[in-house]
Design an enzyme around this catalytic site. Structure first.
Site, PDB file in Angstrom:
ATOM      1  CB  SER A 100      -0.864   0.022   1.259  1.00  0.00           C
ATOM      2  OG  SER A 100      -1.491   1.287   1.394  1.00  0.00           O
ATOM      3  CE1 TYR A 103      -4.479  -1.756   5.050  1.00  0.00           C
ATOM      4  CE2 TYR A 103      -3.402   0.294   4.418  1.00  0.00           C
ATOM      5  CZ  TYR A 103      -4.060  -0.868   4.064  1.00  0.00           C
ATOM      6  OH  TYR A 103      -4.291  -1.152   2.744  1.00  0.00           O
TER       7      TYR A 103
HETATM    8  P1  NAP Z   1     -11.917  -4.982  -0.078  1.00  0.00           P
HETATM    9  O1  NAP Z   1     -12.659  -4.437  -1.235  1.00  0.00           O
HETATM   10  O2  NAP Z   1     -12.323  -4.587   1.307  1.00  0.00           O
HETATM   11  O3  NAP Z   1     -11.930  -6.589  -0.190  1.00  0.00           O
HETATM   12  C1  NAP Z   1     -11.256  -7.328   0.788  1.00  0.00           C
HETATM   13  C2  NAP Z   1     -11.243  -8.779   0.396  1.00  0.00           C
HETATM   14  O4  NAP Z   1     -10.462  -9.483   1.364  1.00  0.00           O
HETATM   15  C3  NAP Z   1     -12.623  -9.405   0.411  1.00  0.00           C
HETATM   16  O5  NAP Z   1     -12.649 -10.373  -0.611  1.00  0.00           O
HETATM   17  C4  NAP Z   1     -12.685 -10.061   1.788  1.00  0.00           C
HETATM   18  O6  NAP Z   1     -13.546 -11.190   1.842  1.00  0.00           O
HETATM   19  C5  NAP Z   1     -11.244 -10.519   1.943  1.00  0.00           C
HETATM   20  N1  NAP Z   1     -10.817 -10.720   3.321  1.00  0.00           N
HETATM   21  C6  NAP Z   1     -10.854  -9.849   4.356  1.00  0.00           C
HETATM   22  N2  NAP Z   1     -10.335 -10.407   5.467  1.00  0.00           N
HETATM   23  C7  NAP Z   1      -9.983 -11.676   5.117  1.00  0.00           C
HETATM   24  C8  NAP Z   1      -9.412 -12.747   5.817  1.00  0.00           C
HETATM   25  N3  NAP Z   1      -9.100 -12.660   7.124  1.00  0.00           N
HETATM   26  N4  NAP Z   1      -9.188 -13.903   5.154  1.00  0.00           N
HETATM   27  C9  NAP Z   1      -9.508 -14.025   3.834  1.00  0.00           C
HETATM   28  N5  NAP Z   1     -10.050 -13.029   3.121  1.00  0.00           N
HETATM   29  C10 NAP Z   1     -10.289 -11.875   3.762  1.00  0.00           C
HETATM   30  O7  NAP Z   1     -10.352  -4.637  -0.181  1.00  0.00           O
HETATM   31  P2  NAP Z   1      -9.476  -4.083  -1.408  1.00  0.00           P
HETATM   32  O8  NAP Z   1      -9.546  -2.601  -1.373  1.00  0.00           O
HETATM   33  O9  NAP Z   1      -9.764  -4.815  -2.650  1.00  0.00           O
HETATM   34  O10 NAP Z   1      -8.022  -4.454  -0.879  1.00  0.00           O
HETATM   35  C11 NAP Z   1      -7.319  -5.584  -1.309  1.00  0.00           C
HETATM   36  C12 NAP Z   1      -5.888  -5.465  -0.841  1.00  0.00           C
HETATM   37  O11 NAP Z   1      -5.314  -4.274  -1.383  1.00  0.00           O
HETATM   38  C13 NAP Z   1      -5.735  -5.347   0.668  1.00  0.00           C
HETATM   39  O12 NAP Z   1      -4.587  -6.063   1.084  1.00  0.00           O
HETATM   40  C14 NAP Z   1      -5.546  -3.868   0.902  1.00  0.00           C
HETATM   41  O13 NAP Z   1      -4.838  -3.597   2.086  1.00  0.00           O
HETATM   42  C15 NAP Z   1      -4.767  -3.483  -0.335  1.00  0.00           C
HETATM   43  N6  NAP Z   1      -4.872  -2.066  -0.678  1.00  0.00           N
HETATM   44  C16 NAP Z   1      -6.061  -1.503  -1.031  1.00  0.00           C
HETATM   45  C17 NAP Z   1      -6.107  -0.149  -1.335  1.00  0.00           C
HETATM   46  C18 NAP Z   1      -7.390   0.546  -1.733  1.00  0.00           C
HETATM   47  O14 NAP Z   1      -7.383   1.808  -1.824  1.00  0.00           O
HETATM   48  N7  NAP Z   1      -8.476  -0.154  -1.976  1.00  0.00           N
HETATM   49  C19 NAP Z   1      -4.939   0.634  -1.269  1.00  0.00           C
HETATM   50  C20 NAP Z   1      -3.748   0.016  -0.907  1.00  0.00           C
HETATM   51  C21 NAP Z   1      -3.722  -1.336  -0.613  1.00  0.00           C
HETATM   52  P3  NAP Z   1     -15.147 -11.052   2.139  1.00  0.00           P
HETATM   53  O15 NAP Z   1     -15.763 -10.590   0.837  1.00  0.00           O
HETATM   54  O16 NAP Z   1     -15.557 -12.436   2.519  1.00  0.00           O
HETATM   55  O17 NAP Z   1     -15.295 -10.053   3.235  1.00  0.00           O
END
Ligand code: NAP
Length: 249
Positions: A143, A157
């Site tokens: 991130s 985080y």
């Molecule tokens: P998101 O839309 O909130 O989706 C999170 C996903 O992770 C969902 O499929 C959720 O499953 C799953 N999940 C959560 N906790 C889990 C666990 N303990 N075991 C297995 N699966 C789990 O998140 P996102 O924004 O796509 O983020 C994905 C990754 O990118 C993360 O690592 C996040 O830190 C990173 N990231 C995101 C951003 C951003 O701006 N979006 C920026 C930097 C980094 P359920 O559907 O079952 O809840």
């Protein structure tokens, strides 16, 4: 002949969902891991199968070793594992460090860090030529917070993602001669559900001015970088982090 297999942790929503769909289109059989939202995971699997691909939804918390082993067992039933997208991650509400409970710290580090380490460990056991595997690629989700530290918002985080960067660099070098490439993508502000956890309504739109490109990114734009990192087009790339952040880091 069975297809090569890709595991996407947290493949039910957001960036993981986009990566799962693109990996299936690229010919992989995909394990779509999720932890709570079975409906979303089933929708991803249906979309993949509807397009003629192969996928299975597997419930499991990446912070639980037994669940991780079950996710990898499901992958083994599909075919040879070639890709792990270490994507599952969580954020918490906006807070300073002096407001954070032990429960919050434990959850963030267990899911974002221990979960990623456990999945990477199991992937190496199956992909490494040292263990009889035929190589593969791991892509971790870092991130932009790992660069700026997210002060006053979520330094725990940010620290969990800083550790992901070092997992990427260290493991990348550790297994470079064993046929495995390990890289990370470093997203900036991407339009997904994760921002709802911050407790700040409209956080994504509020951040636009701070981004040089003056817009948030899409899950598809991050997934495109993930696909490049698992493809042969990045065959000499390992132990590195690709920012997908509109110029913000
Ligand atoms: P998101 O839309 O909130 O989706 C999170 C996903 O992770 C969902 O499929 C959720 O499953 C799953 N999940 C959560 N906790 C889990 C666990 N303990 N075991 C297995 N699966 C789990 O998140 P996102 O924004 O796509 O983020 C994905 C990754 O990118 C993360 O690592 C996040 O830190 C990173 N990231 C995101 C951003 C951003 O701006 N979006 C920026 C930097 C980094 P359920 O559907 O079952 O809840």
């Amino acid at each position: 002949m069975s297809k090569n297999v890709a595991i996407v942790t947290g493949g039910s929503r957001g960036i993981g969902r986009a990566a799962a769909l693109k990996l299936a289109k690229a010919g992989y059989a995909v394990v779509v891991n999720y932890t709570a939202n079975a409906t979303a995971a089933d929708e991803v699997v249906s979309a993949i199968k509807g397009a003629g691909g192969e996928a299975v939804a597997v419930k499991g918390d990446v912070a639980q070793e037994a669940d991780v082993l079950a996710i990898f067992a499901a992958a083994e039933r599909l075919g040879p594992l070639k890709v792990l997208v270490n994507n599952a991650g969580v954020m918490d509400s906006q807070a300073r460090l002096d407001e954070m409970s032990i429960a919050r710290l434990t959850r963030i580090f267990d899911v974002n860090l221990t979960g990623a380490f456990l999945c990477a460990r199991e992937a190496v056991k199956r992909m490494s030529m040292k263990h009889g595997g035929s190589g593969g690629a791991i892509v971790n989700l870092s991130s932009a917070a790992a660069v700026h530290g997210a002060p006053g918002f979520g330094v725990e985080y940010a620290a969990s993602k800083g550790a992901i960067d070092l997992l990427t660099i260290g493991l990348g070098r550790e297994v470079a001669a064993e046929g495995i490439r390990v890289n990370a993508v470093r997203p900036g502000i991407i339009d997904t559900d994760i921002h709802d956890s911050s407790g700040i309504p409209g956080r994504v739109k509020m951040m636009r001015d701070a981004i040089p490109m003056k817009r948030e990114g899409s899950a598809d734009e991050v997934a495109d970088a993930i696909l490049w990192l698992v493809s042969d087009q990045s065959s000499y790339v390992t132990g590195t982090i690709v920012a997908v952040a509109g110029g913000r880091c």
